[in-house]
Design an enzyme around this catalytic site. Structure first.
Site, PDB file in Angstrom:
ATOM      1  N   THR A   1       0.900  -1.153   0.000  1.00 51.84           N
ATOM      2  CA  THR A   1       0.000   0.000   0.000  1.00 51.84           C
ATOM      3  C   THR A   1       0.939   1.203   0.000  1.00 51.84           C
ATOM      4  O   THR A   1       2.040   1.126   0.590  1.00 51.84           O
ATOM      5  CB  THR A   1      -0.912   0.052   1.252  1.00 51.84           C
ATOM      6  OG1 THR A   1      -0.098   0.138   2.408  1.00 51.84           O
ATOM      7  CG2 THR A   1      -1.799  -1.189   1.349  1.00 51.84           C
ATOM      8  N   HIS A   2       0.538   2.266  -0.664  1.00 54.35           N
ATOM      9  CA  HIS A   2       1.404   3.459  -0.787  1.00 54.35           C
ATOM     10  C   HIS A   2       2.765   3.111  -1.398  1.00 54.35           C
ATOM     11  O   HIS A   2       3.750   3.788  -1.128  1.00 54.35           O
ATOM     12  CB  HIS A   2       1.634   4.139   0.567  1.00 54.35           C
ATOM     13  CG  HIS A   2       0.383   4.336   1.369  1.00 54.35           C
ATOM     14  ND1 HIS A   2      -0.384   5.474   1.288  1.00 54.35           N
ATOM     15  CD2 HIS A   2      -0.247   3.509   2.237  1.00 54.35           C
ATOM     16  CE1 HIS A   2      -1.427   5.357   2.102  1.00 54.35           C
ATOM     17  NE2 HIS A   2      -1.373   4.169   2.684  1.00 54.35           N
TER      18      HIS A   2
ATOM     19  N   LYS B   1      20.611  -2.523 -20.945  1.00 55.05           N
ATOM     20  CA  LYS B   1      19.198  -2.244 -20.690  1.00 55.05           C
ATOM     21  C   LYS B   1      18.240  -3.240 -21.321  1.00 55.05           C
ATOM     22  O   LYS B   1      18.476  -3.772 -22.388  1.00 55.05           O
ATOM     23  CB  LYS B   1      18.866  -0.829 -21.186  1.00 55.05           C
ATOM     24  CG  LYS B   1      19.668   0.210 -20.459  1.00 55.05           C
ATOM     25  CD  LYS B   1      18.851   1.132 -19.621  1.00 55.05           C
ATOM     26  CE  LYS B   1      17.930   1.944 -20.471  1.00 55.05           C
ATOM     27  NZ  LYS B   1      17.387   3.087 -19.772  1.00 55.05           N
TER      28      LYS B   1
END
Ligand code: ARG
Length: 448
Positions: free
Chosen positions: A142-143, A270
């Site tokens: 959460t958050h 990448k």
């Protein structure tokens, strides 16, 4: 003065409706002859001619002419070339206003079927991921702060449920738009003894529109389609965001298959999650088209206004964007590999179990609020000491509450997850129920 005649031309995009337009015209012509409004001979000629027109379009040798502005006029002109004056009888008891309203409904109906099928494939991929990693525990957030351990399968099935609601929105839209507008004429109805029910039946509509003025002016079904598409893309975008975060080195939760990542032109290490990023980005244009159609409609007096021609490009773009995005996800998700070791080790990290320790104190008779306070102080203590909860001796625990005993060491991520054994919770048997529900939905939909 410049020639502005191309300003009103729509043929470069409305030709996409040719199949729907021809199907509507054939049904209309058949009805006209059955009702004695035109002769059987003329209807036969018209229907055969429309078949030829369709072949020409599909072979790519139809002579599209922008000077004729739109699809309807292009087809009618070509029909005249092919069959002569009988072509002029096709438009009896019809207007381009109810014709285009019909074409758009027919097209939307197919787009909905395609969207639902594509959503089913994405759901199938999510169910497959849930199944493949049925026991893997990961940190739930959460958050974007680690909160409590959850099963990875629970996380995947959360998206399954979102897409289930999306399918509901598309099918609701399909049910509400299952109404034939043809037979409304320009706006007021037509002065011929047409049989609208027969046309509805032959084109597969459940009902006929009850008000001719509404029928030619209504594009609610497009607004609904756009809204359903926008919400679906919002869900895809949230999933994309997770994939982007999860595939970063910082998280290192998942690895995408090579064909769904790209390298950088200058940074060889990448693996960019471009497909997820582009999907997240494309969500914007779908929202834009929703705003577009709502804005086109908002100021229009009854009935048909040429503004309605502006309903098409945004709609086609949304259909293409939605379908290609869902198809990418249906193929990308099964190839996503989960770094099981990594997510399990983070889920087992002791702070993740703070709520469980509070619940454990509750089990000893401590009120939850007080237990929460104990755990907050304990966590602060650990942080100050640079320790994890798992490093603490029982004595240390007991400095914060005399209710702690050996049982604290039995609290693990697996135990935490297993304890959340109420309907909808993340306990393995509950998630198994969620998966069974998902499988059942897919089976009933004929998607597996
Ligand atoms: N191109 C028009 C549209 O898309 C077709 C209907 C035109 N009707 C008319 N009365 N000009 O809306």
């Amino acid at each position: 003065m410049t020639d502005h005649s191309d300003y009103t031309v729509s043929i470069h995009y409305d030709r996409r409706l040719y199949r729907q337009d021809i199907a509507g015209s054939k049904a209309h012509a058949a009805m006209l002859s059955k009702q004695g409004i035109i002769t059987q001979d003329d209807a036969d000629r018209i229907i055969a001619g429309l078949g030829k027109v369709q072949d020409e379009i599909e072979r790519g040798d139809f002579p599209w002419d922008p000077a004729l502005e739109d699809l309807h006029m292009n087809i009618e002109r070509r029909l005249t070339d092919l069959i002569g004056p009988a072509a002029g009888r096709l438009h009896t008891g019809r207007s381009r206003n109810d014709q285009i309203a019909l074409d758009m409904r027919l097209y939307t109906r197919e787009a909905i079927a395609d969207a639902v099928a594509a959503l089913r494939s994405v759901q199938g991929a999510l169910a497959q991921l849930a199944e493949r990693h049925a026991d893997v525990v990961m940190p739930g957030y959460t958050h974007l702060q680690r909160a409590q351990p959850v099963l990875f399968a629970h996380h995947m099935l959360a998206y399954f449920e979102m897409f289930q609601r999306d399918i509901g929105r598309f099918t609701d839209c399909a049910a509400r738009m299952d109404v034939l507008p043809l037979g409304s004429g320009a706006l007021a109805g037509v002065p011929y003894p047409t049989d609208r029910h027969a046309v509805a039946a032959s084109l597969g509509f459940g009902e006929i529109s009850p008000n001719s003025m509404d029928a030619v002016a209504d594009r609610d079904f497009l607004a609904e389609f756009h809204a359903a598409a926008a919400i679906t893309m919002m869900h895809v975008s949230r999933l994309s965001e997770e994939i982007v975060i999860w595939s970063s080195r910082e998280f290192d939760f998942v690895r995408l298959a090579d064909e769904f990542t790209t390298g950088s032109s200058i940074m060889p290490q990448k693996r960019n999650p471009d497909f997820a990023e582009i999907a997240r980005g494309k969500t914007g244009r779908v929202y834009g088209s929703l705003m577009g159609i709502l804005t086109v409609l908002k100021g229009l007096p009854l009935t048909y206004n040429r503004d309605l021609q502006e309903d098409k490009e945004g709609f086609f773009d949304t259909v293409d964007t939605l379908l290609s995005t869902l198809r990418v996800f249906a193929d990308m998700l099964p190839g996503m590999t989960l770094n099981t070791e990594r997510v399990e080790s983070l889920a087992g990290e002791s702070y993740m179990l703070a709520t469980d320790l509070a619940d454990y104190l509750v089990g000893k008779g401590v009120p939850f609020r007080e237990a929460h306070g104990v755990m907050r102080r304990l966590c602060q203590h650990c942080e100050a000491e640079g320790k994890s909860l798992a490093d603490l001796q029982l004595d240390e625990y007991r400095e914060f509450s005399s209710h702690f005993d050996d049982g604290v060491y039995a609290i693990t991520a697996a135990a935490s997850v297993a304890a959340r054994d109420n309907p909808g919770g993340t306990a393995p048997n509950r998630v198994a129920e969620g998966l069974a529900r998902a499988r059942n939905i897919l089976r009933e939909a004929g998607a597996e």
